[in-house]
Design a protein around this motif. Structure first.
Motif, short mmCIF file in Angstrom:
data_model
loop_
_atom_site.label_atom_id
_atom_site.label_comp_id
_atom_site.label_asym_id
_atom_site.label_seq_id
_atom_site.Cartn_x
_atom_site.Cartn_y
_atom_site.Cartn_z
N ALA A 1 0.84 -1.20 0.00
CA ALA A 1 0.00 0.00 0.00
C ALA A 1 0.88 1.25 0.00
N TRP A 2 0.34 2.32 -0.57
CA TRP A 2 1.11 3.56 -0.67
C TRP A 2 1.49 4.13 0.69
N THR A 3 0.65 3.92 1.70
CA THR A 3 0.98 4.43 3.04
C THR A 3 2.28 3.82 3.54
N ASN A 4 2.54 2.57 3.19
CA ASN A 4 3.81 1.94 3.59
C ASN A 4 4.99 2.54 2.84
N VAL A 5 4.76 2.88 1.57
CA VAL A 5 5.81 3.52 0.78
C VAL A 5 6.15 4.88 1.38
N GLU A 6 5.15 5.62 1.78
CA GLU A 6 5.38 6.94 2.38
C GLU A 6 6.28 6.83 3.62
N ARG A 7 6.05 5.81 4.42
CA ARG A 7 6.88 5.61 5.62
C ARG A 7 8.33 5.28 5.23
N ALA A 8 8.50 4.46 4.21
CA ALA A 8 9.85 4.11 3.77
C ALA A 8 10.57 5.33 3.20
N ILE A 9 9.87 6.12 2.40
CA ILE A 9 10.49 7.32 1.82
C ILE A 9 10.82 8.32 2.93
N ALA A 10 9.95 8.43 3.93
CA ALA A 10 10.23 9.33 5.05
C ALA A 10 11.51 8.90 5.77
N ALA A 11 11.73 7.59 5.89
CA ALA A 11 12.94 7.09 6.53
C ALA A 11 14.17 7.41 5.70
N LEU A 12 14.06 7.30 4.39
CA LEU A 12 15.19 7.66 3.51
C LEU A 12 15.51 9.15 3.62
N LYS A 13 14.47 9.97 3.70
CA LYS A 13 14.69 11.41 3.84
C LYS A 13 15.32 11.73 5.19
N ALA A 14 14.83 11.08 6.24
CA ALA A 14 15.37 11.34 7.58
C ALA A 14 16.85 10.97 7.65
N ALA A 15 17.24 9.95 6.89
CA ALA A 15 18.65 9.53 6.86
C ALA A 15 19.46 10.34 5.85
N ASP A 16 18.79 11.26 5.15
CA ASP A 16 19.43 12.13 4.16
C ASP A 16 20.12 11.33 3.06
#
Length: 214
Positions: free
Chosen positions: A43-58
């Motif tokens: 689901a897209w909501t799970n993708v959003e969480r993964a992308i947020a983690a990538l952004k948080a890790a820069d």
């Protein structure tokens, strides 16, 4: 009715009911491509969480992501599911991108880019078309299980139609227009999720008047 005006009728009916979709939700073309790979089987909501983690890790850039150990990348994208498999697929795509200068927009100039993307391990037709349309803004129509479900239930395509034949059903009839293709795909997904579910809610669906029995 000829196919082009028929498809336009479907498009206009969904647009009138739902309004513009504003897809794909992302800050950069590279983020779109990453999201297209991560959204496979989740689901897209799970993708959003993964992308947020990538952004948080820069690390949401081609060079930074490719420099990550694969195991670390997998942990960051864990929310997207199948995280080890998807980490490998991302690395295959990143390596492909590196061969073309590391700039995703440079892929616009690659001859036969759809065919080249399909040669990348882990990128199938739907993912390739999503990258082409939403990241590179190349008019490549995206279809999926939702498209097959709606248009089969409306008696327009066989249930077992192949991806390429279903894609051609639209692309051969419609003008090759990026914004039209984006909006049409988005409206189909939104309509299927709201009304044309596994157990359909036909009576409430804006496409109900277009059903063969109507």
């Amino acid at each position: 009715m000829r196919r082009e005006p028929l498809l336009r009728q479907y498009f206009e009916t969904m647009l009138a009911a739902l309004g513009e979709s504003g897809w794909w939700p992302a800050e950069t073309p590279f983020e779109v491509a990453v999201g297209a790979i991560l959204t496979q089987n989740t689901a897209w909501t799970n993708v959003e969480r993964a992308i947020a983690a990538l952004k948080a890790a820069d690390v949401l850039s081609p060079a930074a992501m490719l420099a990550l150990p694969e195991a670390h990348l997998a942990e960051l994208i864990r929310p997207a599911g199948y995280f080890r498999v998807k980490a490998k697929r991302l690395r295959h795509f990143l390596t492909f991108l590196q061969h073309h200068g590391g700039d995703i927009l440079a892929l616009r100039q690659v001859p036969h880019i759809r065919e080249r993307l399909l040669e990348v391990s882990g990128i199938g037709p739907e993912t390739a078309d999503s990258i082409l349309l939403y990241a590179l803004e190349i008019p490549s129509f995206v279809v999926d299980a939702y498209t097959r479900r709606i248009f089969h239930r409306h008696g327009l395509v066989p249930e077992d139609i192949s991806y390429e034949d279903l894609r051609a059903y639209f692309a051969d009839a419609l003008t090759a227009d990026v914004q039209l293709y984006k909006e049409f795909h988005a409206l189909i997904v939104r309509t299927a999720k709201e009304w044309c579910r596994a157990k359909p809610r036909c009576a409430l669906c804006p496409l109900a008047p277009l059903l063969p029995s109507s």
